[in-house]
Design a protein around this motif. Structure first.
Motif, PDB file in Angstrom:
ATOM      1  N   LYS A  20     -54.548 -12.486 -27.069  1.00 12.82           N
ATOM      2  CA  LYS A  20     -54.586 -11.548 -28.195  1.00 12.82           C
ATOM      3  C   LYS A  20     -56.004 -11.022 -28.418  1.00 12.82           C
ATOM      4  N   LEU A  72     -57.128  -7.020 -28.683  1.00  6.61           N
ATOM      5  CA  LEU A  72     -57.702  -6.444 -29.899  1.00  6.61           C
ATOM      6  C   LEU A  72     -59.220  -6.318 -29.847  1.00  6.61           C
ATOM      7  N   LYS A  91     -64.228 -11.342 -34.311  1.00  4.60           N
ATOM      8  CA  LYS A  91     -64.238 -10.058 -33.621  1.00  4.60           C
ATOM      9  C   LYS A  91     -65.634  -9.668 -33.141  1.00  4.60           C
ATOM     10  N   ASN A 128     -49.176 -12.439 -34.120  1.00  3.20           N
ATOM     11  CA  ASN A 128     -48.373 -11.217 -33.981  1.00  3.20           C
ATOM     12  C   ASN A 128     -48.691 -10.201 -35.084  1.00  3.20           C
ATOM     13  N   LYS A 129     -49.088 -10.695 -36.268  1.00  2.00           N
ATOM     14  CA  LYS A 129     -49.414  -9.806 -37.379  1.00  2.00           C
ATOM     15  C   LYS A 129     -50.869  -9.342 -37.352  1.00  2.00           C
ATOM     16  N   GLN A 185     -54.205  -7.490 -36.452  1.00  2.00           N
ATOM     17  CA  GLN A 185     -54.509  -6.127 -36.015  1.00  2.00           C
ATOM     18  C   GLN A 185     -56.001  -5.951 -35.768  1.00  2.00           C
TER      19      GLN A 185
END
Length: 303
Positions: A264, A268, A284, A300-301, A303
């Motif tokens: 993931k 992202l 991040k 999954n949620k 972003q």
């Protein structure tokens, strides 16, 4: 001519009644004959005319007539009142019955919903107990791994000494480690038999502090040597350089979650993914706060 003397007509003697005079009949002519039986009150509409037709009447007769009329009227009034009361009462009673039935239906519906809720709650409680039990098992499993480090991608050889390999890796990254600091060391079986990667090495160290020191040293080494991160050449293995990874010894569930987090993070554009005491973190960039990855739904949620 001499006067003719007229002889007065003879009159009956005093005290003698004419022969055709009957004293009893004369007396009866002045007596009002009363009917043998008074008319029924059902015909009391003709009572007045009957009374006057048969005068004279006594006070007792009037009292009885009035009493009968009053009683008849009272009986009629009571009958009407009873009928009206019965109609009203039955109407109200019917309405009350309908309301009671509606309330009963509502209570039955609410009771059914309550029973469903109770069954649902019992199911949830059971599931929560199962989750709690599984969590305790996982927690216990993870706690048993707290002193462990996992070393991946070290090539296997027939006569390898795993303790020596771990000590050499520790020396390379700048962590002082001796044989006495290694409680147990072994390779673990693969979950996927088709995977060509070498089996991971699990080293159990003597303390959590020593494990954290080892992990921190490996992270620091890779930061300082971005062009030559820890690899197979650092531990004397000839040939093509193969990267070596050092991490916490995670439970199978946390290991899967860690792998999903790394995938993931690439999707992202997250810069960092790491673990600490069985927990998985992501960041991040250097200027953003870290986040804790709780489960796959969280990923999954994201972003």
């Amino acid at each position: 001519m001499g006067k003719t003397q007229r002889t007065p007509p003879s009159s009956p003697k005093q005290g003698i009644e004419p022969a055709d005079h009957n004293p009893i009949e004369q007396q009866q002519s002045y007596v009002t004959n009363r009917p043998n039986k008074r008319q029924a009150l059902s015909n009391h509409g003709n009572i007045i005319s009957t009374v006057f037709a048969n005068l004279p009447v006594t006070q007792q007769d009037v009292r009885e007539i009035v009493t009968d009329i009053v009683q008849t009227q009272m009986a009629f009034f009571l009958t009407q009142m009873n009928e009206n009361f019965s109609k009203t009462f039955n109407k109200e009673l019917s309405s009350l019955k309908n309301e009671i039935e509606n309330v009963r239906s509502s209570m039955d519906f609410m009771n059914e919903k309550f029973e469903d809720a109770m069954r649902g709650q019992a199911t949830l409680v059971k599931e929560m107990e199962e989750i709690k039990t599984q969590n305790e098992i996982l927690k216990g499993t993870q706690n048993s791994r707290m002193n462990n480090v996992e070393v991946q991608c070290v090539l296997e050889s027939k006569n390898e000494n795993l303790n020596t390999i771990i000590i050499q890796i520790a020396k390379t990254v700048g962590c002082s480690l001796t044989e006495e600091n290694i409680t147990h060391c072994t390779r673990v079986a693969k979950n996927d038999k088709t995977n060509t990667r070498p089996r991971a090495i699990i080293a159990q160290l003597s303390s959590i502090r020593l494990r954290d020191t080892f992990l921190a040293a490996a992270i620091t080494f890779n930061k300082l040597n971005k062009e030559n991160k820890l690899n197979s050449s650092h531990i004397g293995i000839a040939g093509e350089k193969k990267p070596i990874y050092i991490m916490e010894h995670l439970s199978p569930a946390n290991k899967s979650l860690h792998a999903a987090a790394r995938i993931k993070s690439k999707e992202l554009g997250y810069k960092y993914v790491w673990t600490r005491n069985g927990r998985i973190f992501m960041r991040k960039s250097d200027n953003t706060p870290y986040i804790v990855v709780k489960d796959t739904d969280f990923l999954n949620k994201l972003q």
